[in-house]
Design an enzyme around this catalytic site. Structure first.
Site, PDB file in Angstrom:
ATOM      1  N   LEU A 157       0.579  -0.192   3.795  1.00 43.82           N
ATOM      2  CA  LEU A 157       1.779  -0.877   4.264  1.00 43.82           C
ATOM      3  C   LEU A 157       2.270  -1.770   3.130  1.00 43.82           C
ATOM      4  CD1 LEU A 157       0.783  -2.105   7.871  1.00 43.82           C
ATOM      5  CD2 LEU A 157       2.136  -0.092   7.274  1.00 43.82           C
ATOM      6  N   ASP A 158       3.584  -1.929   3.011  1.00 45.61           N
ATOM      7  CA  ASP A 158       4.127  -2.841   2.018  1.00 45.61           C
ATOM      8  C   ASP A 158       3.553  -4.239   2.235  1.00 45.61           C
ATOM      9  OD1 ASP A 158       5.703  -0.756   1.160  1.00 45.61           O
ATOM     10  OD2 ASP A 158       7.524  -1.482   2.158  1.00 45.61           O
ATOM     11  N   VAL A 159       3.507  -5.025   1.173  1.00 45.78           N
ATOM     12  CA  VAL A 159       3.017  -6.402   1.261  1.00 45.78           C
ATOM     13  C   VAL A 159       3.770  -7.173   2.345  1.00 45.78           C
ATOM     14  CG1 VAL A 159       2.883  -8.615   0.053  1.00 45.78           C
ATOM     15  CG2 VAL A 159       2.221  -6.515  -1.124  1.00 45.78           C
ATOM     16  N   THR A 176       5.259  -6.038   5.006  1.00 50.90           N
ATOM     17  CA  THR A 176       5.257  -5.373   6.312  1.00 50.90           C
ATOM     18  C   THR A 176       3.953  -5.684   7.030  1.00 50.90           C
ATOM     19  OG1 THR A 176       6.669  -3.579   5.513  1.00 50.90           O
ATOM     20  CG2 THR A 176       5.388  -3.151   7.507  1.00 50.90           C
TER      21      THR A 176
END
Length: 316
Positions: A145-147, A149
């Site tokens: 997951l993106d930082v 998100t």
């Protein structure tokens, strides 16, 4: 912990990319790092019969090419230490896997230039042993997951689970459901975004809908409409980097709070958002050992809930 980064992969899913872009995409490192490794001879390229090919950064890969990386790992990503991370929660754990609820501001695994908390470090801090498969700094990580998100991630605890889960994500058999708050109201209210995604031609860390990009498919449905914004449920068919953020930005409905992809700073501030309103709400998959289907859900964290309730209450 190993002081080298090892990777050996076929380029089938990365066919058409330059070698430097493919190495960067596969290992999730900056392209400049991949270029440096290629220049220094740490990246080898072979065709389908095992014949060595010239490994230049601009070499275009074919589906049958094999890429081998054996490079010294940057010091800052090999020395992973246990971390106590506020808001990090273990949702489920057994002998084979662990499902976690990741707060925003936490990376999936260490990477060059990132010195903040990671899922790998948080699991070590929680006393959870994960798989030794994969590069040293990303042990057990089968997806990311993106930082910025929040939400659910599954991490493998042994090699069998790692191999089976990696294959499940590659073959798109994992149910990944996200909720996002986007600016405006998408029309139609339910639909599919099928648009290829590649690196933004002018920005190293951004992605965009581009000709010749990788196949990217996003299914969505508006759950609530508020006028200035809409709560949307998203089912990912593919899992490209920043896929949801890029696709909705391309529709001129960027995720609220996502200044990188065109969100309105004033709206973001009024909603109290300091990151994109994007949450991995549900994760379902066949257990890698038992074969039984398992599914998990995650509630919205406080910052996202505050923004949503502000819209529901008409305070925006």
């Amino acid at each position: 912990m190993s002081e080298r980064v090892h990777a050996d992969f076929r380029a089938d899913a990365l066919a058409g990319l330059r070698l430097d872009a493919a190495v960067a995409e596969f290992l999730q490192i900056p392209r400049t790092q991949a270029t440096s490794w290629i220049k220094e001879g740490y990246v080898s390229l072979f065709n389908a019969t095992g014949q060595s090919l010239k490994a230049a950064k601009s070499t275009k890969l074919t589906a049958t090419d094999r890429v081998v990386v054996d490079a010294p790992a940057p010091r800052d990503i090999t020395d992973v230490k246990p971390q106590v991370v506020d808001g990090f929660r273990v949702v489920f754990e057994d002998d084979d896997l662990v499902v976690v609820d990741k707060p925003a501001g936490v990376a999936a695994h260490p990477s060059p230039g990132w010195h903040g908390p990671t899922v790998v470090g948080a699991l070590m801090g929680a006393g959870v042993r994960v798989s030794t498969s994969g590069a040293a700094e990303r042990q057990g990580i089968v997806h990311r997951l993106d930082v910025g998100t929040s939400g659910l991630m599954v991490v493998a605890k042994n090699e069998q689970a790692y191999t089976v889960l990696k294959r499940a994500f590659k073959e798109r058999t994992v149910e990944k459901v996200y909720h996002t708050l986007v600016q405006g109201i998408p029309d139609p209210l339910k639909g599919t975004i099928d648009a290829p995604i590649g690196r933004h031609p002018g920005h190293e860390w951004r992605f965009a809908v581009v000709d010749g990009g990788r196949e990217s498919v996003t299914h969505y449905e508006v759950l609530e409409a508020f006028g200035p914004a809409a709560l949307v449920e998203v089912h990912l068919e593919t899992g490209r980097t920043h896929q949801i953020r890029v696709h909705f930005s391309a529709l001129n409905h960027p995720c609220a709070g996502d200044l990188t992809y065109g969100a309105d700073p004033a709206m973001s501030a009024n909603l109290g958002l300091t990151r994109q309103w994007l949450h991995a709400h549900k994760l379902g998959f066949d257990h890698p050992v038992t074969g039984a289907y398992v599914e998990f859900e995650s509630d919205y964290p406080q910052d996202l809930d505050f923004a949503l309730e502000s819209l529901r209450d008409g305070h925006f």
